[in-house]
Design an enzyme around this catalytic site. Sequence first.
Site, PDB file in Angstrom:
ATOM      1  N   GLN A 170      -8.485   0.682  -9.428  1.00 44.54           N
ATOM      2  CA  GLN A 170      -9.407   0.800  -8.295  1.00 44.54           C
ATOM      3  C   GLN A 170      -9.850   2.247  -8.152  1.00 44.54           C
ATOM      4  O   GLN A 170      -9.124   3.178  -8.508  1.00 44.54           O
ATOM      5  CB  GLN A 170      -8.689   0.363  -7.004  1.00 44.54           C
ATOM      6  CG  GLN A 170      -7.323   1.009  -6.898  1.00 44.54           C
ATOM      7  CD  GLN A 170      -6.654   0.962  -5.548  1.00 44.54           C
ATOM      8  OE1 GLN A 170      -7.312   0.814  -4.524  1.00 44.54           O
ATOM      9  NE2 GLN A 170      -5.344   1.128  -5.543  1.00 44.54           N
TER      10      GLN A 170
ATOM     11  N   GLU B 114       0.876  -0.614  -5.109  1.00 43.38           N
ATOM     12  CA  GLU B 114      -0.313   0.241  -5.112  1.00 43.38           C
ATOM     13  C   GLU B 114       0.073   1.680  -5.417  1.00 43.38           C
ATOM     14  O   GLU B 114       0.957   2.246  -4.767  1.00 43.38           O
ATOM     15  CB  GLU B 114      -1.041   0.187  -3.766  1.00 43.38           C
ATOM     16  CG  GLU B 114      -2.484   0.636  -3.896  1.00 43.38           C
ATOM     17  CD  GLU B 114      -2.884   1.845  -3.071  1.00 43.38           C
ATOM     18  OE1 GLU B 114      -4.046   2.278  -3.197  1.00 43.38           O
ATOM     19  OE2 GLU B 114      -2.044   2.384  -2.323  1.00 43.38           O
TER      20      GLU B 114
ATOM     21  N   ASP C 122      -1.527   5.529  -6.013  1.00 44.41           N
ATOM     22  CA  ASP C 122      -2.621   6.506  -6.049  1.00 44.41           C
ATOM     23  C   ASP C 122      -2.253   7.588  -7.063  1.00 44.41           C
ATOM     24  O   ASP C 122      -1.098   8.026  -7.110  1.00 44.41           O
ATOM     25  CB  ASP C 122      -2.789   7.185  -4.685  1.00 44.41           C
ATOM     26  CG  ASP C 122      -3.291   6.240  -3.610  1.00 44.41           C
ATOM     27  OD1 ASP C 122      -4.151   5.392  -3.910  1.00 44.41           O
ATOM     28  OD2 ASP C 122      -2.825   6.359  -2.460  1.00 44.41           O
TER      29      ASP C 122
ATOM     30  N   GLU D 113      -5.018   3.500  -8.385  1.00 46.01           N
ATOM     31  CA  GLU D 113      -6.265   4.152  -7.966  1.00 46.01           C
ATOM     32  C   GLU D 113      -6.439   5.513  -8.631  1.00 46.01           C
ATOM     33  O   GLU D 113      -5.557   6.379  -8.544  1.00 46.01           O
ATOM     34  CB  GLU D 113      -6.283   4.317  -6.440  1.00 46.01           C
ATOM     35  CG  GLU D 113      -7.574   4.994  -5.974  1.00 46.01           C
ATOM     36  CD  GLU D 113      -7.710   5.131  -4.475  1.00 46.01           C
ATOM     37  OE1 GLU D 113      -6.887   4.569  -3.717  1.00 46.01           O
ATOM     38  OE2 GLU D 113      -8.647   5.827  -4.046  1.00 46.01           O
TER      39      GLU D 113
ATOM     40  N   HIS E 165      -0.961  10.418  -2.806  1.00 47.82           N
ATOM     41  CA  HIS E 165      -2.257  10.117  -2.192  1.00 47.82           C
ATOM     42  C   HIS E 165      -3.150  11.346  -2.075  1.00 47.82           C
ATOM     43  O   HIS E 165      -4.337  11.301  -2.401  1.00 47.82           O
ATOM     44  CB  HIS E 165      -2.049   9.506  -0.803  1.00 47.82           C
ATOM     45  CG  HIS E 165      -3.341   9.228  -0.103  1.00 47.82           C
ATOM     46  ND1 HIS E 165      -3.992  10.162   0.685  1.00 47.82           N
ATOM     47  CD2 HIS E 165      -4.138   8.130  -0.098  1.00 47.82           C
ATOM     48  CE1 HIS E 165      -5.112   9.653   1.149  1.00 47.82           C
ATOM     49  NE2 HIS E 165      -5.225   8.414   0.693  1.00 47.82           N
TER      50      HIS E 165
ATOM     51  N   HIS F 294       0.828  -1.203   0.000  1.00 48.60           N
ATOM     52  CA  HIS F 294       0.000   0.000   0.000  1.00 48.60           C
ATOM     53  C   HIS F 294       0.870   1.264   0.000  1.00 48.60           C
ATOM     54  O   HIS F 294       1.594   1.521   0.951  1.00 48.60           O
ATOM     55  CB  HIS F 294      -0.870  -0.031   1.253  1.00 48.60           C
ATOM     56  CG  HIS F 294      -1.825   1.096   1.382  1.00 48.60           C
ATOM     57  ND1 HIS F 294      -1.734   2.052   2.367  1.00 48.60           N
ATOM     58  CD2 HIS F 294      -2.919   1.428   0.638  1.00 48.60           C
ATOM     59  CE1 HIS F 294      -2.722   2.906   2.249  1.00 48.60           C
ATOM     60  NE2 HIS F 294      -3.463   2.558   1.204  1.00 48.60           N
ATOM     61  N   ARG F 295       0.807   1.995  -1.102  1.00 51.20           N
ATOM     62  CA  ARG F 295       1.686   3.158  -1.332  1.00 51.20           C
ATOM     63  C   ARG F 295       3.150   2.707  -1.303  1.00 51.20           C
ATOM     64  O   ARG F 295       4.036   3.450  -0.888  1.00 51.20           O
ATOM     65  CB  ARG F 295       1.430   4.255  -0.293  1.00 51.20           C
ATOM     66  CG  ARG F 295      -0.053   4.570  -0.062  1.00 51.20           C
ATOM     67  CD  ARG F 295      -0.271   5.694   0.930  1.00 51.20           C
ATOM     68  NE  ARG F 295      -1.681   5.747   1.340  1.00 51.20           N
ATOM     69  CZ  ARG F 295      -2.193   6.594   2.215  1.00 51.20           C
ATOM     70  NH1 ARG F 295      -1.408   7.505   2.773  1.00 51.20           N
ATOM     71  NH2 ARG F 295      -3.469   6.570   2.534  1.00 51.20           N
TER      72      ARG F 295
HETATM   73  O1  G3P Z   1      -6.813   1.876  -2.325  1.00 50.13           O
HETATM   74  C1  G3P Z   1      -7.045   1.204  -1.131  1.00 50.13           C
HETATM   75  C2  G3P Z   1      -6.815   2.195  -0.077  1.00 50.13           C
HETATM   76  O2  G3P Z   1      -5.569   2.746  -0.370  1.00 50.13           O
HETATM   77  C3  G3P Z   1      -7.852   3.266  -0.109  1.00 50.13           C
HETATM   78  O3  G3P Z   1      -7.555   4.234   0.788  1.00 50.13           O
HETATM   79  O4  G3P Z   1      -6.999   6.526   1.207  1.00 50.13           O
HETATM   80  O5  G3P Z   1      -5.232   4.808   1.364  1.00 50.13           O
HETATM   81  O6  G3P Z   1      -6.094   5.476  -0.851  1.00 50.13           O
HETATM   82  P1  G3P Z   1      -6.415   5.316   0.610  1.00 50.13           P
HETATM   83 CA    CA Z   2      -5.216   3.893  -2.469  1.00 48.96          CA
END
Ligand code: G3P
Ligand code: CA
Length: 284
Positions: A179, A66, A68, A148, A81, A39-40
């Site tokens: 996503q 991941e 964003d 995302e 993000h 995540h990130r």
């Molecule tokens: O994309 C899954 C999760 O990352 C969604 O929340 O705010 O961390 O992008 P956020």
């Molecule tokens: Ca995300």
Amino acid sequence: MKKGFIATIGAFALSMTVIGSGFSAIAAEKEKDILNVAHRGASGHAPEHTLTSYKMGEKMHGDYIEVDLQMTKDGELIAMHDETLDRTTNGTGLVKDYTLKEIKDLDAGSWFNEKYPEKANPEYNGLKVPTLEEVFQTFGKNANYYIETKSPAVYPGMEEKLSELVDKYRINKDMLLVQSFSSESLLKMSKIDPSIKLVQLMWYTSPAAISDAEIQAIKQYAVGIGPNSGMIDKEYVQKTVQNGLEIHPYTVNEKEEMQKLIEWGVTGIFTNFPDLLHEVKKGR
Ligand code: G3P
Ligand code: CA
């Protein structure tokens, strides 16, 4: 371990039939295929959404990077993000008000060293905000990307630009997931390129259930859902999987929560600590 995504759906649905009476050998084997989404990047260890963090995510056994997306004033997609620069760079204000050249002058790493002195590394000072193009150039067409579309209403044309870059860099679409919290954005993506697999993100503020109607509606355009982990339960997870949708809760950074979600039958997990999830998967 890299793997195809769709292939896990059928196999996992099969294994779910035996989960009800306890954790079977088949289910235990399948859980090793649970997608480990960095995540990130490995953002628990390094400044989020930097190439350093993404590389660390790969090294720490993340299956997916991941990313964003935000968009600059001159229409470039960058990995970030927030809609604003303030939290993760030494800049201030909205991303959309700055050109890529201006954003490239910013330091996207020092904030991490200041916020997490126990994890600080001098190499993080001065890290740059990567463009999506740089991410694709660095990791290549066969990496697993989980991208995302953030704030799509703020950035008209974001989906078209994403699709253009996916094509330009010949990204392997078997290994790409897009996503969004915005179903409009996902529907736009599916119109632009129906071959791209989509995941509908969900945000709940209280304990959640998912209805048959919701599941059927989401199945029209997406292969899975991504809910915030704290508001779902075993019934939610199993209903989703039994109906043929993937489920990847976010953002799970504690061992016990990872174990619980795996026992409930999730098919992937977003985590800032892909190394920890790897250990949890190995240890079961
Ligand atoms: O994309 C899954 C999760 O990352 C969604 O929340 O705010 O961390 O992008 P956020
Ligand atoms: Ca995300």
